[in-house]
Motif scaffolding. Structure first.
Motif, PDB file in Angstrom:
ATOM      1  N   LEU A  53      39.380  47.805  34.586  1.00  0.00           N
ATOM      2  CA  LEU A  53      38.272  48.303  35.137  1.00  0.00           C
ATOM      3  C   LEU A  53      36.920  47.451  35.032  1.00  0.00           C
ATOM      4  N   ARG A  54      36.914  46.810  33.866  1.00  0.00           N
ATOM      5  CA  ARG A  54      35.642  45.650  34.159  1.00  0.00           C
ATOM      6  C   ARG A  54      35.764  44.807  35.407  1.00  0.00           C
ATOM      7  N   LEU A  55      37.005  44.308  35.805  1.00  0.00           N
ATOM      8  CA  LEU A  55      37.005  43.518  36.874  1.00  0.00           C
ATOM      9  C   LEU A  55      36.911  44.292  37.978  1.00  0.00           C
ATOM     10  N   ALA A  56      37.257  45.770  38.121  1.00  0.00           N
ATOM     11  CA  ALA A  56      37.050  46.437  39.430  1.00  0.00           C
ATOM     12  C   ALA A  56      35.472  46.560  39.473  1.00  0.00           C
ATOM     13  N   ASP A  57      34.993  46.774  38.435  1.00  0.00           N
ATOM     14  CA  ASP A  57      33.284  46.711  38.354  1.00  0.00           C
ATOM     15  C   ASP A  57      32.780  45.488  38.978  1.00  0.00           C
ATOM     16  N   VAL A  58      33.282  44.591  38.700  1.00  0.00           N
ATOM     17  CA  VAL A  58      32.423  43.173  39.261  1.00  0.00           C
ATOM     18  C   VAL A  58      32.558  43.257  40.719  1.00  0.00           C
ATOM     19  N   GLN A  87      33.035  45.883  42.695  1.00  0.00           N
ATOM     20  CA  GLN A  87      32.652  46.923  43.629  1.00  0.00           C
ATOM     21  C   GLN A  87      31.313  46.422  44.581  1.00  0.00           C
ATOM     22  N   GLY A  88      31.582  46.913  45.615  1.00  0.00           N
ATOM     23  CA  GLY A  88      30.792  46.844  46.578  1.00  0.00           C
ATOM     24  C   GLY A  88      30.639  45.110  47.478  1.00  0.00           C
ATOM     25  N   ILE A  89      31.525  44.591  46.801  1.00  0.00           N
ATOM     26  CA  ILE A  89      32.012  43.079  47.104  1.00  0.00           C
ATOM     27  C   ILE A  89      33.024  43.035  48.028  1.00  0.00           C
ATOM     28  N   ASN A  90      34.218  43.405  47.266  1.00  0.00           N
ATOM     29  CA  ASN A  90      35.524  43.478  47.989  1.00  0.00           C
ATOM     30  C   ASN A  90      36.190  44.834  47.793  1.00  0.00           C
ATOM     31  N   PRO A  91      36.153  45.624  48.702  1.00  0.00           N
ATOM     32  CA  PRO A  91      36.870  47.113  48.629  1.00  0.00           C
ATOM     33  C   PRO A  91      38.395  47.048  48.016  1.00  0.00           C
ATOM     34  N   ASP A  92      39.159  45.930  48.834  1.00  0.00           N
ATOM     35  CA  ASP A  92      40.672  45.889  48.266  1.00  0.00           C
ATOM     36  C   ASP A  92      40.756  45.396  46.896  1.00  0.00           C
ATOM     37  N   ALA A 123      39.818  48.464  44.800  1.00  0.00           N
ATOM     38  CA  ALA A 123      40.824  49.568  44.998  1.00  0.00           C
ATOM     39  C   ALA A 123      41.982  49.242  43.919  1.00  0.00           C
ATOM     40  N   ASP A 124      42.359  48.020  44.184  1.00  0.00           N
ATOM     41  CA  ASP A 124      43.610  47.485  43.521  1.00  0.00           C
ATOM     42  C   ASP A 124      43.302  47.485  41.945  1.00  0.00           C
ATOM     43  N   GLN A 125      42.367  47.009  41.248  1.00  0.00           N
ATOM     44  CA  GLN A 125      41.965  47.170  39.837  1.00  0.00           C
ATOM     45  C   GLN A 125      41.742  48.432  39.510  1.00  0.00           C
ATOM     46  N   ARG A 126      41.058  49.343  40.291  1.00  0.00           N
ATOM     47  CA  ARG A 126      41.158  50.775  39.711  1.00  0.00           C
ATOM     48  C   ARG A 126      42.305  51.288  39.685  1.00  0.00           C
ATOM     49  N   LYS A 127      43.527  51.022  40.473  1.00  0.00           N
ATOM     50  CA  LYS A 127      44.568  51.561  40.551  1.00  0.00           C
ATOM     51  C   LYS A 127      45.218  51.172  39.233  1.00  0.00           C
ATOM     52  N   ARG A 128      45.296  49.741  39.021  1.00  0.00           N
ATOM     53  CA  ARG A 128      46.009  49.410  37.682  1.00  0.00           C
ATOM     54  C   ARG A 128      45.249  49.881  36.456  1.00  0.00           C
TER      55      ARG A 128
END
Length: 143
Positions: free
Chosen positions: A59-64, A66-71, A74-79
């Motif tokens: 989640l922390r990595l996904a937040d970083v 967000q808005g920069i690289n959607p792929d 999305a992958d980090q949110r899924k994980r």
């Protein structure tokens, strides 16, 4: 130097691994089958902690991203979702063991955690609420 980085990556995979967490859950099931409930609780607690840490990191990595690289986002949110699901499954299993051992005070907070994470409308959330109802902690059935 390549060997160093390869060994570092292998070490990280052992510490932060979805597979290692699943193996802990499998070991817990084997202990349940042997009626070693204390051992099962210990393995489930270990798996729960590992999955919680993995979920938080993803989640922390996904937040970083967000808005920069959607792929990557999305992958980090899924994980994070997948590891959170396994965390909740291990938590639910711990609650069932406590319930089976007539330790409702230990089971109830775990069941409430599952409901809070899963939502009462999800399958695991509904199952956790049903356990609370069966224990008499809540009076109203959830339909």
């Amino acid at each position: 130097i390549i060997g160093y980085f390869k060994s570092q990556k292998e070490g990280i995979n052992n510490i932060f691994s979805f597979t290692v967490g699943q193996n802990l859950m499998t070991q817990a099931q084997a202990k349940i089958d042997q009626q070693d409930y204390e051992g099962a609780i210990a393995k489930l607690q270990e798996a729960r902690q590992m999955f919680q840490q993995l979920s938080s990191l993803h989640l922390r990595l996904a937040d970083v991203f967000q808005g920069i690289n959607p792929d990557i986002y999305a992958d980090q949110r899924k994980r994070a979702f997948e590891t959170g699901q396994k965390r909740d499954e291990s938590t639910y299993q711990m609650a069932l063991i406590h319930r089976q051992q007539n330790q409702a005070p230990l089971a109830i907070p775990l069941l409430i955690q599952v409901i809070g994470s899963q939502s009462p409308s999800g399958v695991l959330g509904r199952q956790a609420y049903q356990q609370l109802y069966d224990l008499g902690f809540v009076d109203t059935p959830y339909r």
